[in-house]
Design a protein around this motif. Structure first.
Motif, PDB file in Angstrom:
ATOM      1  N   SER A 139       0.828  -1.208   0.000  1.00 20.37           N
ATOM      2  CA  SER A 139       0.000   0.000   0.000  1.00 20.37           C
ATOM      3  C   SER A 139       0.863   1.259   0.000  1.00 20.37           C
ATOM      4  O   SER A 139       0.584   2.221  -0.724  1.00 20.37           O
ATOM      5  CB  SER A 139      -0.925  -0.017   1.221  1.00 20.37           C
ATOM      6  OG  SER A 139      -1.663   1.180   1.310  1.00 20.37           O
ATOM      7  N   GLN A 140       1.931   1.243   0.815  1.00 21.89           N
ATOM      8  CA  GLN A 140       2.797   2.418   0.863  1.00 21.89           C
ATOM      9  C   GLN A 140       3.566   2.598  -0.446  1.00 21.89           C
ATOM     10  O   GLN A 140       3.780   3.730  -0.902  1.00 21.89           O
ATOM     11  CB  GLN A 140       3.777   2.290   2.041  1.00 21.89           C
ATOM     12  CG  GLN A 140       4.625   3.516   2.290  1.00 21.89           C
ATOM     13  CD  GLN A 140       3.787   4.751   2.546  1.00 21.89           C
ATOM     14  OE1 GLN A 140       2.783   4.704   3.242  1.00 21.89           O
ATOM     15  NE2 GLN A 140       4.188   5.884   1.958  1.00 21.89           N
ATOM     16  N   ARG A 141       3.967   1.512  -1.068  1.00 26.48           N
ATOM     17  CA  ARG A 141       4.647   1.608  -2.372  1.00 26.48           C
ATOM     18  C   ARG A 141       3.711   2.196  -3.431  1.00 26.48           C
ATOM     19  O   ARG A 141       4.135   2.974  -4.287  1.00 26.48           O
ATOM     20  CB  ARG A 141       5.133   0.228  -2.804  1.00 26.48           C
ATOM     21  CG  ARG A 141       6.400  -0.223  -2.073  1.00 26.48           C
ATOM     22  CD  ARG A 141       6.805  -1.617  -2.482  1.00 26.48           C
ATOM     23  NE  ARG A 141       8.066  -2.006  -1.823  1.00 26.48           N
ATOM     24  CZ  ARG A 141       8.534  -3.249  -1.803  1.00 26.48           C
ATOM     25  NH1 ARG A 141       7.866  -4.218  -2.409  1.00 26.48           N
ATOM     26  NH2 ARG A 141       9.669  -3.517  -1.191  1.00 26.48           N
ATOM     27  N   GLN A 142       2.429   1.822  -3.350  1.00 25.66           N
ATOM     28  CA  GLN A 142       1.461   2.382  -4.284  1.00 25.66           C
ATOM     29  C   GLN A 142       1.317   3.894  -4.076  1.00 25.66           C
ATOM     30  O   GLN A 142       1.221   4.656  -5.042  1.00 25.66           O
ATOM     31  CB  GLN A 142       0.111   1.687  -4.104  1.00 25.66           C
ATOM     32  CG  GLN A 142      -0.987   2.169  -5.029  1.00 25.66           C
ATOM     33  CD  GLN A 142      -0.666   1.943  -6.494  1.00 25.66           C
ATOM     34  OE1 GLN A 142      -0.002   0.972  -6.839  1.00 25.66           O
ATOM     35  NE2 GLN A 142      -1.140   2.842  -7.362  1.00 25.66           N
ATOM     36  N   ASP A 143       1.308   4.325  -2.812  1.00 30.19           N
ATOM     37  CA  ASP A 143       1.251   5.771  -2.526  1.00 30.19           C
ATOM     38  C   ASP A 143       2.477   6.489  -3.101  1.00 30.19           C
ATOM     39  O   ASP A 143       2.362   7.602  -3.638  1.00 30.19           O
ATOM     40  CB  ASP A 143       1.184   5.999  -1.007  1.00 30.19           C
ATOM     41  CG  ASP A 143      -0.139   5.538  -0.417  1.00 30.19           C
ATOM     42  OD1 ASP A 143      -1.100   5.370  -1.196  1.00 30.19           O
ATOM     43  OD2 ASP A 143      -0.203   5.344   0.813  1.00 30.19           O
ATOM     44  N   LEU A 144       3.644   5.841  -2.990  1.00 29.38           N
ATOM     45  CA  LEU A 144       4.858   6.446  -3.535  1.00 29.38           C
ATOM     46  C   LEU A 144       4.788   6.538  -5.061  1.00 29.38           C
ATOM     47  O   LEU A 144       5.153   7.564  -5.653  1.00 29.38           O
ATOM     48  CB  LEU A 144       6.078   5.626  -3.115  1.00 29.38           C
ATOM     49  CG  LEU A 144       7.426   6.072  -3.687  1.00 29.38           C
ATOM     50  CD1 LEU A 144       7.735   7.524  -3.307  1.00 29.38           C
ATOM     51  CD2 LEU A 144       8.549   5.138  -3.216  1.00 29.38           C
ATOM     52  N   GLU A 146       2.095   6.776  -6.922  1.00 24.65           N
ATOM     53  CA  GLU A 146       1.151   7.832  -7.277  1.00 24.65           C
ATOM     54  C   GLU A 146       1.772   9.214  -7.078  1.00 24.65           C
ATOM     55  O   GLU A 146       1.543  10.128  -7.886  1.00 24.65           O
ATOM     56  CB  GLU A 146      -0.114   7.692  -6.432  1.00 24.65           C
ATOM     57  CG  GLU A 146      -0.932   6.443  -6.758  1.00 24.65           C
ATOM     58  CD  GLU A 146      -2.111   6.273  -5.844  1.00 24.65           C
ATOM     59  OE1 GLU A 146      -2.289   7.119  -4.928  1.00 24.65           O
ATOM     60  OE2 GLU A 146      -2.888   5.292  -6.023  1.00 24.65           O
ATOM     61  N   ALA A 147       2.559   9.372  -6.020  1.00 25.58           N
ATOM     62  CA  ALA A 147       3.224  10.654  -5.783  1.00 25.58           C
ATOM     63  C   ALA A 147       4.248  10.942  -6.883  1.00 25.58           C
ATOM     64  O   ALA A 147       4.375  12.095  -7.348  1.00 25.58           O
ATOM     65  CB  ALA A 147       3.899  10.652  -4.409  1.00 25.58           C
ATOM     66  N   THR A 176       6.308  15.894  -1.549  1.00 27.28           N
ATOM     67  CA  THR A 176       5.390  14.776  -1.330  1.00 27.28           C
ATOM     68  C   THR A 176       6.067  13.448  -1.646  1.00 27.28           C
ATOM     69  O   THR A 176       5.930  12.470  -0.895  1.00 27.28           O
ATOM     70  CB  THR A 176       4.127  14.942  -2.189  1.00 27.28           C
ATOM     71  OG1 THR A 176       3.484  16.171  -1.862  1.00 27.28           O
ATOM     72  CG2 THR A 176       3.157  13.785  -1.962  1.00 27.28           C
ATOM     73  N   GLU A 180       6.739  10.425   1.021  1.00 23.48           N
ATOM     74  CA  GLU A 180       6.239   9.056   0.813  1.00 23.48           C
ATOM     75  C   GLU A 180       7.376   8.049   0.771  1.00 23.48           C
ATOM     76  O   GLU A 180       7.235   6.918   1.247  1.00 23.48           O
ATOM     77  CB  GLU A 180       5.433   8.986  -0.495  1.00 23.48           C
ATOM     78  CG  GLU A 180       4.151   9.802  -0.489  1.00 23.48           C
ATOM     79  CD  GLU A 180       3.151   9.320   0.527  1.00 23.48           C
ATOM     80  OE1 GLU A 180       3.252   8.159   0.982  1.00 23.48           O
ATOM     81  OE2 GLU A 180       2.247  10.097   0.911  1.00 23.48           O
ATOM     82  N   ARG A 183       8.406   7.504   4.291  1.00 22.43           N
ATOM     83  CA  ARG A 183       7.393   6.681   4.968  1.00 22.43           C
ATOM     84  C   ARG A 183       7.521   5.217   4.570  1.00 22.43           C
ATOM     85  O   ARG A 183       7.347   4.313   5.408  1.00 22.43           O
ATOM     86  CB  ARG A 183       5.999   7.217   4.619  1.00 22.43           C
ATOM     87  CG  ARG A 183       4.847   6.431   5.247  1.00 22.43           C
ATOM     88  CD  ARG A 183       4.958   6.405   6.753  1.00 22.43           C
ATOM     89  NE  ARG A 183       3.922   5.590   7.352  1.00 22.43           N
ATOM     90  CZ  ARG A 183       4.001   5.026   8.545  1.00 22.43           C
ATOM     91  NH1 ARG A 183       5.094   5.198   9.286  1.00 22.43           N
ATOM     92  NH2 ARG A 183       3.020   4.309   9.018  1.00 22.43           N
TER      93      ARG A 183
END
Length: 365
Positions: A139-144, A146-147, A176, A180, A183
Motif C-alpha cells: 500500500s505504501q509503495r502504491q502511494d509512492l 502515485e506521488a 510529497t 512518501e 514513509r
C-alpha cells in the motif's frame, strides 16, 4: 476486571435505589410504635416520619439491602422493561399521568442502565487491527508510485517554465515524493523490526499516534485546544482511557442536551411541560443504552450475529422513537412520523455536541 467500572455499578445502583420511593409488601401488617419518632403505627410505614415499621437487625438483611440497591430487581422492573421495549409510549404516558407505583422511575432506570452499560463494555475483548506486513508495504509503495506520477505530471505541465508558481508546484510535488519515500522506509523497518514505541504496526493506536505527530509537526509549537489534543493523542491508549472515563462520568449530559430539542417539536402545543419531555428522554436514552449493550455483546460473540443485530438495531431506533412519540403524546400517525424524522436529526446533533464536550473535558485541558 475494571475495578472502577465495578465500583461505578455499585454506586449507580445505590443512587438509583436511593431515589426510588420504598414500597411495602402485600400481606405485612406491622402495628406498634415507630422506632424512630415514637408515633403509633398501623401499617408497613410510619405515617409520621415514613420509616418502615419492621426494622431488621440481621447481617443477611444488610446483604439483601445492598443487592436490592445495586440490582433493584423487584416486581416493578419486570413491569417496566417489557413496556420500555414494546410499548414505550404507554410507559411514558402512565408515568407522566401519575401512575408510578408499578414502574421503576425513569431517572433510576437511566442511572443504573448507564452504569451497567459501562461495566459490561469494560469486559468486551479488544482486538487491535493489524494490517499484514506485505499489504502495508504494498500500500505504501502504491502511494509512492502515485506521488511520483503526480510529480512527473507537474514537471510536464510546467516544462521550461521558471515562474514562482511553477517552482512552488514542482517543489510541493517533490516534497510529497520525498515524504512518501521516507514513509516507505519506515514501514519496511517497522514490519521487519517492529516500532520503537512498542505499538503494533498497523494498529489503530499506531496510526493515531502517527497522525497526531504529523499534525503536531504541521501545526508547529502552537497553543490552545488543538495543540493539547494532538499532544495527548500521541499516547492513544491513555487518551482512550480518559475518554472512556469522561463518557462514564458525564453521560448524564445527554439528558439536558436532549430535552430542549424534544421541546422544540411541541413548541406550539399546549399541555406538555419540560418534565414530560424529560421523562420521554430518560426512557428513550435507557432503551438506546440497552440496545447498544445488546449490539456490542452480539458483535463480540459472532461477527455474523453482530452484523444482524446491529442492522436490526439501527432500523429499530426510529421505529421505537415513532412508537414512543405517538403513544406518549397522543399524536396522529402523520404528526408522529414527521416528528420522528426531526428527532432522528436532532439525535445526531445531540451526539455531536456530547462528543465535542467529552473530547474537551477529557483531552482538552
Amino acid at each position: 476486571m475494571d475495578i472502577e467500572a465495578a465500583g461505578g455499578v455499585v454506586t449507580g445502583g445505590l443512587i438509583a435505589g436511593a431515589i426510588e420511593k420504598p414500597t411495602g409488601k402485600a400481606g405485612e401488617d406491622h402495628t406498634g410504635i415507630c422506632a424512630d419518632c415514637g408515633a403509633e403505627t398501623s401499617g408497613n410505614f410510619c405515617s409520621n416520619c415514613g420509616q418502615p415499621t419492621h426494622v431488621h437487625r440481621t447481617l443477611l438483611h444488610l446483604f439483601e439491602e445492598v443487592l436490592h440497591g445495586v440490582m433493584h430487581f423487584d416486581a416493578r422492573i419486570w413491569r417496566t422493561l417489557p413496556l420500555l421495549w414494546l410499548n414505550p409510549g404507554r410507559l411514558t404516558r402512565e408515568w407522566v399521568q401519575g401512575r408510578r407505583a408499578r414502574y421503576v422511575s425513569p431517572l433510576a432506570m437511566f442511572l443504573f442502565t448507564m452504569f451497567v452499560m459501562f461495566f459490561a463494555l469494560s469486559f468486551m475483548p479488544s482486538h487491535p487491527a493489524e494490517a499484514p506486513g506485505p499489504e502495508r508495504i504494498a500500500s505504501q509503495r502504491q502511494d509512492l508510485v502515485e506521488a511520483e506520477q503526480a510529480l512527473a505530471e507537474v514537471k510536464a505541465g510546467f516544462a521550461d517554465q521558471t515562474s514562482p508558481v511553477a517552482v512552488a508546484a514542482i517543489g510541493a510535488a517533490d516534497e510529497t515524493v520525498r515524504r512518501e519515500r521516507t514513509r516507505l522506509t519506515e514501514v519496511e523497518r517497522e514490519v521487519r523490526e517492529g516500532r520503537p514505541d512498542g505499538l503494533v504496526p498497523g494498529s489503530w493506536q499506531a496510526n493515531l499516534k502517527d497522525a497526531a505527530e504529523s499534525g503536531k509537526k504541521n501545526a508547529g509549537s502552537g497553543h490552545g485546544f488543538a495543540a493539547t489534543l494532538l499532544k495527548k493523542l500521541q499516547n492513544p491508549d491513555l487518551a482512550l482511557y480518559k475518554l472512556q472515563q469522561t463518557i462514564y462520568k458525564f453521560a448524564f449530559l445527554l439528558v439536558p442536551l436532549s430535552i430542549p430539542f424534544v421541546a422544540l417539536l411541541f413548541l406550539w402545543k399546549r399541555g406538555f411541560t419540560l418534565y414530560d419531555h424529560g421523562v420521554f428522554v430518560l426512557y428513550s436514552l435507557t432503551f438506546m443504552a440497552m440496545l447498544l449493550m445488546l449490539m456490542v455483546v452480539a458483535a463480540s460473540l459472532n461477527s455474523v450475529l453482530g452484523g444482524l443485530v446491529i442492522t436490526l438495531g439501527i432500523l429499530g431506533i426510529p421505529v421505537h422513537m415513532f412508537a414512543q412519540l405517538k403513544s406518549a403524546y397522543g399524536l396522529s400517525v402523520f404528526s408522529a412520523l414527521w416528528r420522528t424524522v426531526f428527532l432522528v436529526t436532532f439525535c445526531n446533533v445531540v451526539v455531536g455536541l456530547f462528543l465535542t464536550a467529552i473530547v474537551y473535558l477529557g483531552l482538552g485541558h
